[in-house]
Design a protein around this motif. Structure first.
Motif, PDB file in Angstrom:
ATOM      1  N   ILE A 433       0.908  -0.830  -0.053  1.00 58.22           N
ATOM      2  CA  ILE A 433       0.113  -0.055   0.130  1.00 58.22           C
ATOM      3  C   ILE A 433       0.862   1.111  -0.111  1.00 58.22           C
ATOM      4  N   GLU A 434       1.555   1.199   0.567  1.00 60.55           N
ATOM      5  CA  GLU A 434       2.922   2.334   1.173  1.00 60.55           C
ATOM      6  C   GLU A 434       3.777   3.155  -0.234  1.00 60.55           C
ATOM      7  N   ASP A 470       2.325  -1.503   5.033  1.00 58.72           N
ATOM      8  CA  ASP A 470       3.441  -2.393   4.296  1.00 58.72           C
ATOM      9  C   ASP A 470       2.321  -4.131   3.753  1.00 58.72           C
ATOM     10  N   THR A 471       1.355  -3.617   3.633  1.00 58.55           N
ATOM     11  CA  THR A 471       0.990  -4.579   3.463  1.00 58.55           C
ATOM     12  C   THR A 471       0.954  -4.660   2.063  1.00 58.55           C
ATOM     13  N   ILE A 478      -7.014  -6.105  -5.888  1.00 57.43           N
ATOM     14  CA  ILE A 478      -7.786  -6.992  -5.590  1.00 57.43           C
ATOM     15  C   ILE A 478      -8.240  -7.474  -3.912  1.00 57.43           C
ATOM     16  N   THR A 479      -7.179  -7.368  -3.600  1.00 54.87           N
ATOM     17  CA  THR A 479      -7.435  -7.816  -1.635  1.00 54.87           C
ATOM     18  C   THR A 479      -8.155  -6.248  -0.943  1.00 54.87           C
ATOM     19  N   LEU A 480      -8.442  -5.251  -1.558  1.00 55.20           N
ATOM     20  CA  LEU A 480      -8.901  -4.188  -0.893  1.00 55.20           C
ATOM     21  C   LEU A 480      -9.921  -3.786  -1.676  1.00 55.20           C
ATOM     22  N   SER A 481     -11.830  -3.565  -0.360  1.00 54.60           N
ATOM     23  CA  SER A 481     -12.495  -2.479  -1.006  1.00 54.60           C
ATOM     24  C   SER A 481     -12.382  -2.260  -2.265  1.00 54.60           C
ATOM     25  N   GLY A 482     -13.868  -1.793  -3.004  1.00 54.31           N
ATOM     26  CA  GLY A 482     -13.882  -0.398  -4.227  1.00 54.31           C
ATOM     27  C   GLY A 482     -13.778   0.538  -3.659  1.00 54.31           C
ATOM     28  N   GLN A 486     -10.651   3.300  -4.064  1.00 51.37           N
ATOM     29  CA  GLN A 486     -10.609   4.709  -4.762  1.00 51.37           C
ATOM     30  C   GLN A 486      -9.844   5.387  -4.058  1.00 51.37           C
ATOM     31  N   ARG A 487     -10.237   5.502  -1.903  1.00 50.01           N
ATOM     32  CA  ARG A 487      -9.450   6.463  -1.207  1.00 50.01           C
ATOM     33  C   ARG A 487      -8.053   5.698  -1.596  1.00 50.01           C
ATOM     34  N   VAL A 488      -6.633   5.333  -2.060  1.00 53.09           N
ATOM     35  CA  VAL A 488      -6.068   4.864  -1.731  1.00 53.09           C
ATOM     36  C   VAL A 488      -5.040   5.737  -3.517  1.00 53.09           C
TER      37      VAL A 488
END
Length: 584
Positions: A433-434, A470-471, A478-482, A486-488
């Motif tokens: 994610i970072e 670090d995820t 695909i491991t995040l919700s919609g 969007q927020r990332v």
């Protein structure tokens, strides 16, 4: 081989390594030619000893000397052969590296229409499988080709010098071999092209299947998909078998022709020895060794032809894309600053692939530092406006001005560096994610990343994961919700801190409370920055300095929230409908 001329620039680039490799090849072959003549001498000495012409002491001494020379030259030939591989094969890897970079760099410069016309699997296959086939031409084919030519150039004249009659009969099968290779190579070229094209189709099918695995599972299409793959695999097997059948002719033909040459050497040489035309039977042994030394070079002629034909077919496919010219061209080399004023003057845009006119003669101005919301039904042209500002497309007619200058007079890199875009379909890479957030600014600190994540209201979600920032995300996030994706993406754009923000319906997957919080944070972050927000929600648009309502590519309404809410029309109707939905 006209398509393979594209590689000449790389051969010129690495000419010194290739030259050294060629010289080493010649030296290796020269040392390998020493052995047959000393076998001849050894047999001659043995004949002389048996006939009493030489004493045992002299014969032993000479045989020992000859054997040591044979062993020494063989070892030297092996050493130079090793060095030959270290030079020429390495060059092929350098060419592979350069060609992949060239193809990938060119891919990045091509416009979006190119990617609409071509499938991802085909693009991937050309930069992987096709480049690999070309590498075989730039390495093994060159190395073994030079090796064979050197051996032929040195060995055949030597054979004619030593025994012209035997040499003549030995090379009789070669013209027939050349004719057969010519005929078979044409068939190989045709079938190789079909195999490479099929591999692109297979890559496309598997890539799309893996990307859409959730849809396949949701609709229970595993069996159907597997059946389609079996059909493709069967087709591919047939094409590959057809090619293998043609290739299978080469080696048996080589062995047959070499066998005929050996028979001719033994027969003609034996007859000449009986007739007293040659002094020693050792010359027959020498020629048998020569013929067998020619076995591998002659045998690989077919293999080399196959490699060259496959490389030609692959390079042709690569050249098709390399010859594609980007429609969006950077016409200004020097850096051009961007402040943020945007003006559309009678802009019309029609998509090349569908011929749909997305924008029809629209004009509006966005002042520097102003926030403008664009509202409209699906297909009204909202996202097209953002794409044109980022110059992902050029207008069909009319003109776009940035800071009063035509957009084409701006350096393309400078323009896009001044833009922070959040697309409707948020794309995240298979990284942490970072790293996905840092994509907006490579040198960003951890504190800056956390700050923008908080502004995008995604920090709490991230720290809830076991590995936090670090995820590592799955493919396309695909491991995040919609809403999290969007927020990332919003955090990534905020980190870039550009002059122009382009938000394309990037809050559609979050609830209204989170949306309100994000919008408030965006307003603070985008202070004095030009911001365009595309949305279906009035809640995302009501605080904008100006709202533009689109319908069928035309501006239906334009004004502030208060202005538009006081007149009957699309905006007021949308506002009342969404207000009643919220209350219910």
């Amino acid at each position: 081989m006209k398509e393979l001329k594209h590689l000449n620039k790389y051969f010129k680039k690495y000419w010194l390594k290739l030259l050294i490799g060629i010289l080493i090849t010649i030296v290796a072959r020269i040392f390998s030619l020493v052995m047959p003549s000393y076998v001849n001498k050894s047999i001659t000495i043995a004949e002389k000893y048996l006939s009493g012409e030489e004493t045992e002491t002299v014969a032993r001494q000479l045989l020992t000397e000859y054997i040591l020379i044979i062993i020494g030259t063989t070892l030297l030939a092996a050493l130079f052969t090793f060095l030959m591989r270290q030079t020429i094969i390495n060059v092929s890897r350098y060419i592979e590296y350069d060609l992949k970079n060239e193809v990938f760099d060119h891919y990045q410069f091509l416009n979006l229409n190119f990617y609409k016309r071509n499938r991802t699997g085909d693009l991937m296959n050309r930069i992987s499988e096709d480049v690999t086939q070309v590498r075989l031409y730039g390495g093994p084919a060159v190395m073994y080709g030079i090796n064979a030519l050197t051996l032929f150039a040195c060995l055949i004249p030597l054979m004619f010098i030593k025994a012209p009659t035997i040499a003549l009969y030995t090379v009789v099968p070669f013209p027939l071999l050349s004719f057969l290779i010519y005929k078979i190579s044409k068939i190989i070229h045709r079938k190789s092209t079909k195999v490479q094209e099929f591999l692109s189709n297979l890559s496309t099918f598997t890539q799309e299947s893996f990307s859409g695995i959730s849809v396949i599972k949701a609709y229970g299409l595993e069996g159907v998909t597997n059946k389609e793959l079996k059909g493709l695999a069967l087709e591919g097997k047939q094409k590959s078998v057809d090619l293998a059948k043609v290739n299978a002719w080469f080696f048996p033909l080589m062995v047959l022709l070499i066998g005929i040459s050996n028979i001719l050497v033994i027969y003609i040489g034996g007859k000449q020895y009986i007739d007293g035309e040659i002094a020693s039977i050792g010359i027959i042994a020498e020629f048998i060794l020569y013929v067998n030394m020619l076995t591998w070079p002659v045998a690989i002629v077919g293999w080399l032809t196959s490699i060259v034909q496959r490389a030609e077919a692959s390079q042709k496919r690569i050249n098709e894309f390399l010859q594609e010219q980007p429609q969006i061209k950077n016409e200004v080399s020097q850096h051009t600053p961007v402040n943020g004023k945007i003006e559309f003057k009678n802009v019309t845009f029609t998509y090349e692939d569908t011929h749909i006119t997305a924008l029809d003669n629209i004009s509006f101005i966005v002042e520097q530092g102003q926030t403008v919301a664009i509202i409209g039904k699906t297909g009204s042209g909202k996202s097209t406006i953002l794409d044109l500002i980022a110059r992902l497309y050029d207008v069909t007619s009319g003109e776009i001005l940035i800071d009063g200058k035509p957009i084409k007079t701006l350096n393309l890199k400078s323009l896009r560096e001044a833009i922070g875009a959040v697309p409707q379909d948020a794309f995240l890479f298979s990284e942490s994610i970072e790293d996905n957030i840092r994509f907006g600014k490579n040198e960003a600190t951890k504190e800056e990343i956390v700050a923008v994540a908080k502004a995008a209201v995604v920090h709490e979600n991230i720290v809830g994961f076991s590995k936090k920032y670090d995820t590592v995300l799955g493919e396309r996030g695909i491991t995040l919700s919609g809403g999290q994706k969007q927020r990332v993406s919003i955090a990534r754009a905020l980190l870039k801190d550009p002059q122009i923000y382009l938000f394309d319906d990037c809050l559609s997957a979050v609830d209204t409370e989170t949306e309100e919080e994000i919008l408030n944070n965006l307003k603070k972050a985008s202070n004095q920055k030009t911001t365009l927000i595309v949305s279906h929600r009035v809640s995302s648009a009501k605080n904008a300095d100006k709202i533009i309502v689109l319908e069928n590519g035309k501006i239906l309404q334009e004004g502030t929230h208060d202005d538009l809410n006081t007149v009957n029309g699309y905006y007021k109707e949308l506002y009342l409908n969404q207000l009643s939905e919220k209350e219910n």
